[in-house]
Motif scaffolding. Structure first.
Motif, PDB file in Angstrom:
ATOM      1  N   TYR A   1      33.134  34.013  45.411  1.00  0.00           N
ATOM      2  CA  TYR A   1      32.727  34.819  44.869  1.00  0.00           C
ATOM      3  C   TYR A   1      33.030  35.290  43.369  1.00  0.00           C
ATOM      4  O   TYR A   1      33.643  34.326  42.840  1.00  0.00           O
ATOM      5  CB  TYR A   1      33.431  36.284  45.738  1.00  0.00           C
ATOM      6  CG  TYR A   1      34.745  36.589  45.529  1.00  0.00           C
ATOM      7  CD1 TYR A   1      35.321  37.521  44.609  1.00  0.00           C
ATOM      8  CD2 TYR A   1      35.666  35.831  46.331  1.00  0.00           C
ATOM      9  CE1 TYR A   1      36.682  37.529  44.582  1.00  0.00           C
ATOM     10  CE2 TYR A   1      36.806  36.367  46.232  1.00  0.00           C
ATOM     11  CZ  TYR A   1      37.471  36.887  45.235  1.00  0.00           C
ATOM     12  OH  TYR A   1      38.894  37.336  45.013  1.00  0.00           O
ATOM     13  N   GLY A   2      32.292  36.334  42.892  1.00  0.00           N
ATOM     14  CA  GLY A   2      32.672  36.292  41.233  1.00  0.00           C
ATOM     15  C   GLY A   2      32.132  37.454  40.659  1.00  0.00           C
ATOM     16  O   GLY A   2      31.103  38.472  41.331  1.00  0.00           O
ATOM     17  N   ALA A   3      32.421  37.615  39.532  1.00  0.00           N
ATOM     18  CA  ALA A   3      31.752  38.556  38.783  1.00  0.00           C
ATOM     19  C   ALA A   3      30.707  37.886  37.709  1.00  0.00           C
ATOM     20  O   ALA A   3      30.654  36.837  37.207  1.00  0.00           O
ATOM     21  CB  ALA A   3      32.735  39.279  37.892  1.00  0.00           C
ATOM     22  N   GLN A   4      29.398  38.691  37.552  1.00  0.00           N
ATOM     23  CA  GLN A   4      28.527  38.104  36.768  1.00  0.00           C
ATOM     24  C   GLN A   4      28.142  39.198  35.635  1.00  0.00           C
ATOM     25  O   GLN A   4      27.899  40.330  35.858  1.00  0.00           O
ATOM     26  CB  GLN A   4      27.332  37.671  37.293  1.00  0.00           C
ATOM     27  CG  GLN A   4      27.626  36.671  38.546  1.00  0.00           C
ATOM     28  CD  GLN A   4      26.269  36.065  39.365  1.00  0.00           C
ATOM     29  OE1 GLN A   4      25.042  36.752  38.679  1.00  0.00           O
ATOM     30  NE2 GLN A   4      26.434  35.805  40.326  1.00  0.00           N
ATOM     31  N   GLY A   5      28.199  38.913  34.352  1.00  0.00           N
ATOM     32  CA  GLY A   5      27.731  39.799  33.226  1.00  0.00           C
ATOM     33  C   GLY A   5      26.578  39.339  32.795  1.00  0.00           C
ATOM     34  O   GLY A   5      25.878  38.362  32.797  1.00  0.00           O
ATOM     35  N   ILE A   6      25.744  40.310  31.965  1.00  0.00           N
ATOM     36  CA  ILE A   6      24.798  40.084  31.314  1.00  0.00           C
ATOM     37  C   ILE A   6      24.861  39.002  30.049  1.00  0.00           C
ATOM     38  O   ILE A   6      25.847  38.617  29.722  1.00  0.00           O
ATOM     39  CB  ILE A   6      24.371  41.342  30.495  1.00  0.00           C
ATOM     40  CG1 ILE A   6      22.727  41.491  29.939  1.00  0.00           C
ATOM     41  CG2 ILE A   6      25.277  41.848  29.565  1.00  0.00           C
ATOM     42  CD1 ILE A   6      22.110  42.916  29.491  1.00  0.00           C
ATOM     43  N   PHE A   7      23.690  38.232  30.049  1.00  0.00           N
ATOM     44  CA  PHE A   7      23.595  37.075  29.060  1.00  0.00           C
ATOM     45  C   PHE A   7      24.593  35.950  29.456  1.00  0.00           C
ATOM     46  O   PHE A   7      24.904  35.105  28.550  1.00  0.00           O
ATOM     47  CB  PHE A   7      23.914  37.464  27.593  1.00  0.00           C
ATOM     48  CG  PHE A   7      23.050  38.506  27.103  1.00  0.00           C
ATOM     49  CD1 PHE A   7      21.614  38.089  26.645  1.00  0.00           C
ATOM     50  CD2 PHE A   7      23.259  39.793  27.004  1.00  0.00           C
ATOM     51  CE1 PHE A   7      20.415  38.766  26.196  1.00  0.00           C
ATOM     52  CE2 PHE A   7      22.304  40.552  26.467  1.00  0.00           C
ATOM     53  CZ  PHE A   7      21.009  40.143  26.171  1.00  0.00           C
TER      54      PHE A   7
END
Length: 169
Positions: free
Chosen positions: A120-126
């Motif tokens: 699982y993870g975190a995804q940010g813009i760009f």
């Protein structure tokens, strides 16, 4: 029906601020930054009312992004209930093909032996991301500057790269 909306995460931020009497940045410092041993201060953008923007705009060093992932991989270092990150990283909503969304975490295809050890993870813009692979005991951070805010092709390439790194262990 699941629909991702940053506004809901912004609302969660307001709820945390109201419940704790601290800004999100102050709360994060006491519950994450200090326990995880960040090497640099966290920067969290504020909006016009001086509230931190809960759904975006969090800046830190590459190593501190990795510390966030390690904090989650280690179970929250006593700052969250036992097994919370295991449940948070499990899909609460499934999109098909092994992808889903947990408690504020994106979930990826599970190749592990139980329902609660998938990546699982975190995804940010760009293109920013923190991938947590519990079975491999691995955190992979990607800092990027994609020319567009999101990209299915680049996201697939990032997942392929993370898979190659995990496979090389």
């Amino acid at each position: 029906k699941f629909v991702y909306k940053t506004g809901e995460t912004n609302l969660l931020g307001v709820l945390v601020e109201e419940a704790t009497g601290m800004t999100l940045a102050e709360y994060a410092k006491s519950r994450l930054v200090d326990p995880a041993g960040f090497e640099a201060p966290l920067f969290w953008m504020t909006e016009l009312s001086d509230r931190n923007i809960g759904g975006c705009c969090l800046s830190m060093t590459l190593m501190d992004y990795a510390r966030v992932g390690q904090f989650a991989l280690d179970g929250g270092m006593g700052q969250v209930p036992d097994r919370w990150f295991i449940e948070a990283g499990a899909p609460q909503v499934e999109f098909g093909g092994g992808f889903g969304y947990g408690y504020q975490w994106w979930t990826y295809p599970n190749t592990g032996p139980t329902a609660f050890d998938g990546p699982y993870g975190a995804q940010g813009i760009f293109g920013q991301s923190i991938a947590i692979l519990p079975r491999e005991k691995l955190v992979v951070v990607v800092l990027a500057n994609w020319p567009t805010a999101t990209s299915s092709a680049r996201s697939a390439e990032r997942l392929r790269l993370i898979g190659e790194i995990a496979g090389a262990l």
